[in-house]
Each structure stands twice: as C-alpha cells, then as structure tokens.
Write a protein that holds these residues in place. Structure first.
Motif, PDB file in Angstrom:
ATOM      1  N   ASP A   1       0.807  -1.218   0.000  1.00 50.38           N
ATOM      2  CA  ASP A   1       0.000   0.000   0.000  1.00 50.38           C
ATOM      3  C   ASP A   1       0.838   1.265   0.000  1.00 50.38           C
ATOM      4  OD1 ASP A   1      -2.415  -1.277  -0.106  1.00 50.38           O
ATOM      5  OD2 ASP A   1      -2.631  -1.409   2.075  1.00 50.38           O
ATOM      6  N   THR A   2       2.120   1.163   0.367  1.00 52.69           N
ATOM      7  CA  THR A   2       2.987   2.343   0.369  1.00 52.69           C
ATOM      8  C   THR A   2       4.244   2.036  -0.433  1.00 52.69           C
ATOM      9  OG1 THR A   2       4.091   1.679   2.417  1.00 52.69           O
ATOM     10  CG2 THR A   2       2.143   3.105   2.615  1.00 52.69           C
ATOM     11  N   PHE A   3       4.910   3.101  -0.842  1.00 50.93           N
ATOM     12  CA  PHE A   3       6.109   2.969  -1.668  1.00 50.93           C
ATOM     13  C   PHE A   3       7.299   3.540  -0.900  1.00 50.93           C
ATOM     14  CE2 PHE A   3       9.212   4.457  -4.763  1.00 50.93           C
ATOM     15  CZ  PHE A   3       9.361   3.344  -5.549  1.00 50.93           C
ATOM     16  N   GLY A   4       8.377   2.742  -0.822  1.00 53.44           N
ATOM     17  CA  GLY A   4       9.603   3.188  -0.169  1.00 53.44           C
ATOM     18  C   GLY A   4      10.649   2.090  -0.233  1.00 53.44           C
ATOM     19  N   GLY A   5      11.742   2.310   0.481  1.00 51.87           N
ATOM     20  CA  GLY A   5      12.805   1.313   0.469  1.00 51.87           C
ATOM     21  C   GLY A   5      12.413   0.075   1.230  1.00 51.87           C
ATOM     22  N   LEU A   6      12.718  -1.086   0.650  1.00 50.21           N
ATOM     23  CA  LEU A   6      12.427  -2.361   1.286  1.00 50.21           C
ATOM     24  C   LEU A   6      13.681  -2.872   1.974  1.00 50.21           C
ATOM     25  CD1 LEU A   6      10.345  -4.152  -1.483  1.00 50.21           C
ATOM     26  CD2 LEU A   6       9.515  -2.864   0.482  1.00 50.21           C
ATOM     27  N   VAL A   7      13.573  -3.153   3.257  1.00 50.49           N
ATOM     28  CA  VAL A   7      14.699  -3.710   4.003  1.00 50.49           C
ATOM     29  C   VAL A   7      14.637  -5.220   3.871  1.00 50.49           C
ATOM     30  CG1 VAL A   7      15.825  -3.874   6.240  1.00 50.49           C
ATOM     31  CG2 VAL A   7      14.598  -1.785   5.606  1.00 50.49           C
ATOM     32  N   LEU A   8      15.646  -5.795   3.207  1.00 49.85           N
ATOM     33  CA  LEU A   8      15.604  -7.220   2.895  1.00 49.85           C
ATOM     34  C   LEU A   8      16.238  -8.089   3.972  1.00 49.85           C
ATOM     35  CD1 LEU A   8      16.521  -7.128  -0.888  1.00 49.85           C
ATOM     36  CD2 LEU A   8      14.275  -7.015   0.172  1.00 49.85           C
ATOM     37  N   LEU A   9      17.117  -7.517   4.811  1.00 53.43           N
ATOM     38  CA  LEU A   9      17.840  -8.352   5.769  1.00 53.43           C
ATOM     39  C   LEU A   9      17.968  -7.609   7.097  1.00 53.43           C
ATOM     40  CD1 LEU A   9      19.228 -11.158   5.785  1.00 53.43           C
ATOM     41  CD2 LEU A   9      21.383  -9.967   5.494  1.00 53.43           C
ATOM     42  N   GLY A  10      16.835  -7.250   7.658  1.00 55.08           N
ATOM     43  CA  GLY A  10      16.839  -6.640   8.984  1.00 55.08           C
ATOM     44  C   GLY A  10      17.558  -5.312   9.026  1.00 55.08           C
ATOM     45  N   GLY A  11      17.783  -4.818  10.207  1.00 53.66           N
ATOM     46  CA  GLY A  11      18.502  -3.572  10.379  1.00 53.66           C
ATOM     47  C   GLY A  11      17.585  -2.364  10.304  1.00 53.66           C
ATOM     48  N   GLU A  12      18.127  -1.220  10.661  1.00 52.63           N
ATOM     49  CA  GLU A  12      17.385   0.037  10.639  1.00 52.63           C
ATOM     50  C   GLU A  12      17.840   0.878   9.456  1.00 52.63           C
ATOM     51  OE1 GLU A  12      14.901   0.754  12.609  1.00 52.63           O
ATOM     52  OE2 GLU A  12      15.111  -1.075  13.794  1.00 52.63           O
ATOM     53  N   VAL A  13      16.898   1.639   8.907  1.00 54.68           N
ATOM     54  CA  VAL A  13      17.193   2.478   7.752  1.00 54.68           C
ATOM     55  C   VAL A  13      16.919   3.931   8.113  1.00 54.68           C
ATOM     56  CG1 VAL A  13      16.604   3.013   5.361  1.00 54.68           C
ATOM     57  CG2 VAL A  13      16.649   0.633   6.144  1.00 54.68           C
ATOM     58  N   ASP A  14      17.867   4.790   7.840  1.00 60.56           N
ATOM     59  CA  ASP A  14      17.668   6.227   7.993  1.00 60.56           C
ATOM     60  C   ASP A  14      17.419   6.834   6.617  1.00 60.56           C
ATOM     61  OD1 ASP A  14      18.036   6.213  10.741  1.00 60.56           O
ATOM     62  OD2 ASP A  14      20.220   6.374  10.545  1.00 60.56           O
ATOM     63  N   ILE A  15      16.261   7.446   6.440  1.00 64.64           N
ATOM     64  CA  ILE A  15      15.955   8.095   5.169  1.00 64.64           C
ATOM     65  C   ILE A  15      16.576   9.488   5.194  1.00 64.64           C
ATOM     66  CG2 ILE A  15      14.132   8.923   3.650  1.00 64.64           C
ATOM     67  CD1 ILE A  15      14.341   5.890   3.831  1.00 64.64           C
ATOM     68  N   ILE A  16      17.530   9.716   4.325  1.00 66.72           N
ATOM     69  CA  ILE A  16      18.195  11.015   4.257  1.00 66.72           C
ATOM     70  C   ILE A  16      17.413  11.965   3.358  1.00 66.72           C
ATOM     71  CG2 ILE A  16      20.361  12.199   3.728  1.00 66.72           C
ATOM     72  CD1 ILE A  16      20.460  10.161   6.043  1.00 66.72           C
ATOM     73  N   GLU A  17      17.007  11.466   2.208  1.00 69.71           N
ATOM     74  CA  GLU A  17      16.215  12.290   1.274  1.00 69.71           C
ATOM     75  C   GLU A  17      15.437  11.346   0.368  1.00 69.71           C
ATOM     76  OE1 GLU A  17      16.843  15.645  -2.264  1.00 69.71           O
ATOM     77  OE2 GLU A  17      18.532  15.015  -1.003  1.00 69.71           O
ATOM     78  N   PHE A  18      14.149  11.601   0.210  1.00 70.60           N
ATOM     79  CA  PHE A  18      13.310  10.742  -0.622  1.00 70.60           C
ATOM     80  C   PHE A  18      12.151  11.574  -1.162  1.00 70.60           C
ATOM     81  CE2 PHE A  18       9.889   7.208  -0.479  1.00 70.60           C
ATOM     82  CZ  PHE A  18      10.035   6.983  -1.845  1.00 70.60           C
ATOM     83  N   SER A  19      12.126  11.734  -2.472  1.00 71.37           N
ATOM     84  CA  SER A  19      11.067  12.518  -3.120  1.00 71.37           C
ATOM     85  C   SER A  19      10.538  11.760  -4.314  1.00 71.37           C
ATOM     86  CB  SER A  19      11.590  13.892  -3.590  1.00 71.37           C
ATOM     87  OG  SER A  19      12.077  14.635  -2.487  1.00 71.37           O
ATOM     88  N   VAL A  20       9.275  11.994  -4.651  1.00 70.13           N
ATOM     89  CA  VAL A  20       8.631  11.372  -5.805  1.00 70.13           C
ATOM     90  C   VAL A  20       8.089  12.484  -6.704  1.00 70.13           C
ATOM     91  CG1 VAL A  20       6.826   9.803  -6.585  1.00 70.13           C
ATOM     92  CG2 VAL A  20       8.011   9.364  -4.418  1.00 70.13           C
ATOM     93  N   TYR A  21       8.289  12.321  -8.026  1.00 66.50           N
ATOM     94  CA  TYR A  21       7.844  13.306  -9.010  1.00 66.50           C
ATOM     95  C   TYR A  21       6.960  12.624 -10.044  1.00 66.50           C
ATOM     96  CZ  TYR A  21      11.662  16.090  -7.065  1.00 66.50           C
ATOM     97  OH  TYR A  21      12.496  16.781  -6.229  1.00 66.50           O
ATOM     98  N   ASN A  22       6.012  13.433 -10.573  1.00 66.49           N
ATOM     99  CA  ASN A  22       5.214  12.895 -11.674  1.00 66.49           C
ATOM    100  C   ASN A  22       5.948  13.110 -12.982  1.00 66.49           C
ATOM    101  OD1 ASN A  22       4.815  15.586 -12.363  1.00 66.49           O
ATOM    102  ND2 ASN A  22       2.761  15.687 -11.453  1.00 66.49           N
ATOM    103  N   ARG A  23       5.314  12.698 -14.045  1.00 62.49           N
ATOM    104  CA  ARG A  23       5.997  12.751 -15.346  1.00 62.49           C
ATOM    105  C   ARG A  23       6.259  14.180 -15.827  1.00 62.49           C
ATOM    106  NH1 ARG A  23       3.088   9.819 -19.792  1.00 62.49           N
ATOM    107  NH2 ARG A  23       2.665   8.249 -18.178  1.00 62.49           N
ATOM    108  N   TRP A  24       5.608  15.165 -15.223  1.00 60.61           N
ATOM    109  CA  TRP A  24       5.842  16.559 -15.601  1.00 60.61           C
ATOM    110  C   TRP A  24       6.857  17.242 -14.692  1.00 60.61           C
ATOM    111  CZ3 TRP A  24       0.872  14.458 -15.350  1.00 60.61           C
ATOM    112  CH2 TRP A  24       0.290  14.222 -16.602  1.00 60.61           C
ATOM    113  N   GLY A  25       7.460  16.429 -13.818  1.00 63.61           N
ATOM    114  CA  GLY A  25       8.490  16.975 -12.956  1.00 63.61           C
ATOM    115  C   GLY A  25       7.972  17.668 -11.733  1.00 63.61           C
ATOM    116  N   GLN A  26       6.680  17.493 -11.424  1.00 67.12           N
ATOM    117  CA  GLN A  26       6.119  18.101 -10.225  1.00 67.12           C
ATOM    118  C   GLN A  26       6.300  17.156  -9.041  1.00 67.12           C
ATOM    119  OE1 GLN A  26       2.179  18.492 -11.835  1.00 67.12           O
ATOM    120  NE2 GLN A  26       2.441  20.688 -12.265  1.00 67.12           N
ATOM    121  N   LYS A  27       6.744  17.722  -7.928  1.00 71.34           N
ATOM    122  CA  LYS A  27       6.948  16.902  -6.739  1.00 71.34           C
ATOM    123  C   LYS A  27       5.601  16.545  -6.142  1.00 71.34           C
ATOM    124  CE  LYS A  27      10.219  18.079  -3.906  1.00 71.34           C
ATOM    125  NZ  LYS A  27      10.954  18.788  -2.835  1.00 71.34           N
ATOM    126  N   VAL A  28       5.351  15.242  -5.957  1.00 72.95           N
ATOM    127  CA  VAL A  28       4.093  14.792  -5.385  1.00 72.95           C
ATOM    128  C   VAL A  28       4.276  14.238  -3.981  1.00 72.95           C
ATOM    129  CG1 VAL A  28       3.109  14.323  -7.667  1.00 72.95           C
ATOM    130  CG2 VAL A  28       4.333  12.504  -6.427  1.00 72.95           C
TER     131      VAL A  28
END
Length: 267
Positions: free
Chosen positions: A215-242
């Motif tokens: 239901d959500t989109f993001g990084g998948l952790v495959l082998l345990g551990g903690e993940v720190d998101i430093i920067e994560f953005s999604v854009y549409n095909r027109w280059g607009q940040k969504v």
C-alpha cells in the motif's frame, strides 16, 4: 709363513737363496680404510618423502645397507611417520670383511592438519557494506603464518588467524585459509562462501488500494537492520513533486493533497 699386520698399504718382498742361486718375488697388501657418513639430522613434516644419501670417504666399491628395513643402495627414499633413527653400514674390503657405520635421525613434525573457518556474526549472508570477521581454528602449532584468499586472490597484509572483511560490492565471496608453521608444515581449511546482498531495494510498482499489501512505496529492508531516510522525493511525469519524505512519514501512500494520485509512471 710370517704373519703381517700392516696399518697401511705395504709391499712385501720375499727372497729365497740356495747356494749361489737367488730368486725374489713381491706381494702388495692393500689396506682398506673407509668412513661412511649418513648425513646431517633433519626435520620433516609428517608424510614427507626424503632421500637418505650417505657419502663414503676412502676405499670405494663396497656395499651400503640401511636399517631398519630399508633396501641396500644409495640414496634410499623414506617417508617416516614418526621420528626415526636410520643406520647405514658400509661393507668393504675382501668379501666385505671391513665395515663402517653411521646414523642419521629424521625428526618428524606433525602437520597443522585440517583447519576450520568460523564466521562472526554466525551467518553466511551479509548486507552490502557490513563488516564481519573470519577466524581460523584448529592449528596446534605455535608461530603459524596464515594466508587468506578471497575468490582465489591473496588478501595482502593478512597473516594472523583472524581477519576483518567488509566487501564493498554485492555478490558471492569464497574465502580460504592456509597455514604454515616454523617447520614448514601446512594445514588448510575448506572454502567458506559468503553472500553479500543489497539490503535496501526499491520496487518498481506498488498498489495503494488499502488491502494491506504493497500500500505504500519506499525502500524495502531485505535483511533486517534500521534504515535512515536522508532524502526521498517522488515526481510525476511533468516533474512536479508529489511526495517528500519527512520525519514520521518515510513512504508514499499514493495520495497528493489527500487525494488518490492517478495510476501513472512516477520518478
């Protein structure tokens, strides 16, 4: 019939006379004198074949015999399992009446034998960039020098029984260790294989339909551990940040301004 006991090769002259007639003959008695040397004591690793090679000084042409239970001749090959003293006898002179003996001791050092490689942490799969240690165990000898290889390439500067590894790339790595002690005796371990994987991956699609799966989109952790998101953005095909990740919201739920975004390709 005089008895002579010469200490060196000597020529004797016999002269016989009767009235005015005289005859003489000579006989030479060659004194045989020889010394055999079995060679210097040596130390070999168990299971190593070595040639026993004696040298003879003095009268030549005799016969060399070896004990225990070795064939005559020179040199002779032996593979002692334990430390053994060998005796060589040199028979020379008429009918081998003279002899000289010497001994040589072959000290047998035990091989290091089969080694084992322990992994710490105890797993065969690691995340890319994760460090782990390899320990070689099983060597009983002191002053052992170890050689480690990674995928058949020697790892420079590593001569101890433990190494620290941190592969930079994903893939399968095979590690082998061999050991040599002060006597030149060796031991080795069977290869240990380690798989290094990328532990964070991004899927190429998701389905924000509320069914509890993808239901959500993001990084998948495959082998345990903690993940720190430093920067994560999604854009549409027109280059607009969504979507832009923030603290407490590190995955995109497929909405823009509270409304479902259309099915499309996003970057």
């Amino acid at each position: 019939q005089p008895v002579a006991t010469p200490t060196q090769t000597t020529t004797y002259m016999l002269q016989a006379s009767v009235q005015n007639c005289t005859v003489q003959e000579e006989v030479t008695v060659t004194v045989a004198d020889a010394t055999v040397n079995a060679g210097a004591d040596q130390t070999v690793c168990q299971g190593t074949q070595i040639a026993l090679n004696a040298t003879v000084t003095g009268t030549q042409g005799g016969l060399l015999t070896w004990a225990p239970d070795l064939p005559s001749g020179n040199p002779v090959n032996v593979t002692p399992l334990d430390t053994t003293t060998y005796t060589v006898t040199y028979l020379y002179g008429t009918d081998g009446a003279c002899q000289s003996t010497d001994q040589v001791t072959i000290n047998v050092a035990p091989n290091i034998g089969n080694l084992d490689i322990d992994i710490v942490p105890d797993t065969s799969t690691f995340c890319q960039g994760t460090a782990f240690s390899l320990f070689a165990t099983g060597a009983q000898s002191a002053n052992v020098v170890y050689t480690w290889t990674e995928n058949n390439v020697v790892i420079d500067g590593q001569s101890l029984d433990t190494i620290r590894i941190q592969p930079a790339n994903d893939g399968v790595y095979s590690y082998v260790v061999t050991a040599v002690d002060a006597n030149g005796c060796t031991g080795s371990a069977s290869p240990v294989n380690v798989e290094v994987i990328r532990c964070i991956q991004f899927p190429n699609a998701f389905s924000p339909d509320g069914d509890g799966t993808n239901d959500t989109f993001g990084g998948l952790v495959l082998l345990g551990g903690e993940v720190d998101i430093i920067e994560f953005s999604v854009y549409n095909r027109w280059g607009q940040k969504v979507f832009e990740a923030s603290e407490g919201k590190t995955t995109w739920d497929g909405t823009v301004d509270g409304k479902d975004a259309p099915s499309d390709v996003y970057v």
